[in-house]
Motif scaffolding. Structure first.
Motif, PDB file in Angstrom:
ATOM      1  N   ASP A  21       0.859  -1.187   0.000  1.00 35.10           N
ATOM      2  CA  ASP A  21       0.000   0.000   0.000  1.00 35.10           C
ATOM      3  C   ASP A  21       0.897   1.239   0.000  1.00 35.10           C
ATOM      4  O   ASP A  21       1.848   1.321   0.780  1.00 35.10           O
ATOM      5  N   SER A  22       0.571   2.196  -0.843  1.00 32.01           N
ATOM      6  CA  SER A  22       1.461   3.351  -1.043  1.00 32.01           C
ATOM      7  C   SER A  22       1.501   4.302   0.148  1.00 32.01           C
ATOM      8  O   SER A  22       2.330   5.221   0.186  1.00 32.01           O
ATOM      9  N   ARG A  23       0.636   4.102   1.135  1.00 29.28           N
ATOM     10  CA  ARG A  23       0.632   4.988   2.300  1.00 29.28           C
ATOM     11  C   ARG A  23       1.766   4.668   3.271  1.00 29.28           C
ATOM     12  O   ARG A  23       2.062   5.439   4.174  1.00 29.28           O
ATOM     13  N   ASP A  59       2.320  -0.731  -6.398  1.00 25.34           N
ATOM     14  CA  ASP A  59       2.927  -1.331  -7.589  1.00 25.34           C
ATOM     15  C   ASP A  59       1.912  -2.296  -8.188  1.00 25.34           C
ATOM     16  O   ASP A  59       1.797  -3.441  -7.771  1.00 25.34           O
ATOM     17  N   LEU A  60       1.202  -1.827  -9.195  1.00 26.02           N
ATOM     18  CA  LEU A  60       0.117  -2.615  -9.783  1.00 26.02           C
ATOM     19  C   LEU A  60       0.624  -3.858 -10.500  1.00 26.02           C
ATOM     20  O   LEU A  60      -0.139  -4.796 -10.736  1.00 26.02           O
ATOM     21  N   SER A  61       1.901  -3.889 -10.863  1.00 28.73           N
ATOM     22  CA  SER A  61       2.435  -5.012 -11.641  1.00 28.73           C
ATOM     23  C   SER A  61       3.001  -6.122 -10.772  1.00 28.73           C
ATOM     24  O   SER A  61       3.434  -7.150 -11.284  1.00 28.73           O
ATOM     25  N   ASN A  62       3.011  -5.939  -9.457  1.00 29.89           N
ATOM     26  CA  ASN A  62       3.634  -6.907  -8.561  1.00 29.89           C
ATOM     27  C   ASN A  62       2.615  -7.972  -8.146  1.00 29.89           C
ATOM     28  O   ASN A  62       1.653  -7.671  -7.435  1.00 29.89           O
ATOM     29  N   PRO A  63       2.798  -9.235  -8.569  1.00 36.11           N
ATOM     30  CA  PRO A  63       1.798 -10.268  -8.249  1.00 36.11           C
ATOM     31  C   PRO A  63       1.700 -10.573  -6.752  1.00 36.11           C
ATOM     32  O   PRO A  63       0.617 -10.928  -6.260  1.00 36.11           O
ATOM     33  N   TYR A  64       2.802 -10.451  -6.014  1.00 31.87           N
ATOM     34  CA  TYR A  64       2.753 -10.681  -4.569  1.00 31.87           C
ATOM     35  C   TYR A  64       1.904  -9.610  -3.896  1.00 31.87           C
ATOM     36  O   TYR A  64       1.125  -9.896  -2.985  1.00 31.87           O
ATOM     37  N   ILE A  68      -1.436 -10.030  -1.577  1.00 33.58           N
ATOM     38  CA  ILE A  68      -1.588  -9.378  -0.268  1.00 33.58           C
ATOM     39  C   ILE A  68      -2.915  -8.614  -0.216  1.00 33.58           C
ATOM     40  O   ILE A  68      -3.692  -8.739   0.736  1.00 33.58           O
ATOM     41  N   GLU A  69      -3.177  -7.821  -1.258  1.00 35.21           N
ATOM     42  CA  GLU A  69      -4.407  -7.022  -1.262  1.00 35.21           C
ATOM     43  C   GLU A  69      -5.650  -7.910  -1.244  1.00 35.21           C
ATOM     44  O   GLU A  69      -6.579  -7.694  -0.457  1.00 35.21           O
TER      45      GLU A  69
END
Length: 383
Positions: free
Chosen positions: A39-41, A97-102, A106-107
């Motif tokens: 999460d970018s926060r 990071d929308l491209s990260n499958p991990y 998590i989300e």
């Protein structure tokens, strides 16, 4: 001889009014030494492993000081103390990071229950069997470190009733983690979890404490205490670290200081009984921190967390003094006397202050302290 120590520091970015704003993509792109969380926060930095507390203090403060300057350049932004989304929102994940499958996993699996801020304390121990023994001892005493560091009594603008709302909601994974009886036991258990899919990768072991290293689970060189909430005061963090280090020095001197050896629980169920006791103690510490009623791993007797910490402090004080770190340990007494951050905030809340006003005051107080520390300490250390 002092052990090496380092920190992984997760923090929130946002506005001086306490609103948390995701800026990690810009921070990571523009500043060295910072990494993104799913999460970018959140944004994270890691200090190098060092033995000397004076140098460690500089490495703690300098990145925050640089990050604050950078955030001011972006606009009216700063760092937010605390370990939960105190003002929210908790209904939405802000992907870094929308491209990260991990990150996708998590989300989708955990949502915002993982969007917390914390301190991970790493202590260097190179011998794998000593490391496993250390992990066993710290696992059963981890609730004491949570009690000292609790700093997340608020969520979505309200008091939750817990001093560490972070540890109440954080998804410990896998559900059951035993006390590792040997390095071989740890390797076998990890391989089994990865094969079963209960862990996605070797990093996906989210418990109060874990062994860590460059090629987990095979090459290990440090203990990582993960239970602590974010400690805003660097001096307080060093005190908690000194307590942990002195306890580990005591263990190295006395290998029988081992829950699987010293506990009075029946031998055939000891591992399971100690895990259940520790899990219950963690939840009690998350709820009431220093005032929590805990059960001791030796014999199951009940005692209040701050009383247990005082006993531990008295026990390791001679070791700290002999190794020249008693001055860094002594602020523990201030935390026991005045309360941790969550307790201090809750006293303000009970006196009628709103959650936003408490956060605004805490943000300003932390910034003032860090600016002063950076001015007093970091330039001489850098030289």
């Amino acid at each position: 001889m002092l052990l090496s120590k380092g920190f992984e520091v997760e923090m929130y970015t946002g506005t001086p009014s306490g609103e948390i704003v995701g800026l990690s993509d810009r921070i990571v792109a523009d500043l060295n030494g910072f990494v993104r969380e799913p999460d970018s926060r959140n944004v994270e930095y890691t200090t190098p492993p060092l033995c000397q507390y004076e140098k460690l203090l500089c490495e703690l403060v300098r990145p925050r000081h640089e990050l604050r300057k950078y955030l001011r350049g972006l606009g009216d932004y700063t760092l937010i103390p605390g370990s939960t989304l105190a003002l929210g929102p908790t209904d939405r994940f802000f992907r870094s990071d929308l491209s990260n499958p991990y990150h996708s996993y998590i989300e989708q699996t955990y949502g915002t229950t993982v969007v917390t801020a914390s301190i991970h304390i790493n202590i260097g121990i190179s011998d794998p069997e000593t490391l496993m023994r250390a992990c066993r001892l710290v696992r059963v005493e981890a609730p004491l470190y949570l009690a000292l560091t609790a700093s997340s009594p608020f969520l979505n603008g309200e008091a939750t009733g817990s001093h560490s709302s972070r540890w109440q909601v954080f998804p410990k994974t896998p559900n059951h983690v035993p006390l590792f009886e040997s390095h071989a036991h740890h390797i076998h258990w990890m391989e089994k979890q990865l094969a079963a899919g209960t862990m996605q990768n070797v990093r996906h072991l989210w418990s109060a404490v874990r062994p860590n290293g460059d090629r987990r689970p095979y090459n290990l060189n440090r203990l990582e205490l993960r239970i602590c909430d974010l400690i805003s005061d660097p001096i307080g963090l060093l005190a908690v670290t000194a307590l942990l280090e002195a306890r580990l020095m005591q263990l190295i001197q006395n290998p029988d200081l081992d829950p699987l050896v010293m506990s009075h629980f029946p031998a055939e169920s000891r591992n399971r009984d100690l895990v259940q006791l520790s899990d219950a103690n963690e939840m009690a510490a998350a709820k009431h921190s220093l005032e929590a009623e805990l059960r001791h791993w030796e014999d199951g007797r009940s005692l209040i967390a701050k009383e247990w910490i005082q006993q531990l402090y008295d026990e390791v004080w001679p070791i700290a003094k002999a190794n020249g770190i008693s001055c860094f340990l002594s602020p523990i007494k201030k935390i026991l006397r005045e309360g941790n951050e969550a307790q201090r905030w809750l006293r303000q809340y009970e006196a009628g202050q709103s959650v936003p006003s408490i956060l605004r005051g805490a943000i300003q107080s932390v910034q003032t302290q860090e600016d002063q520390l950076a001015q007093d300490l970091c330039e001489p250390c850098a030289a």
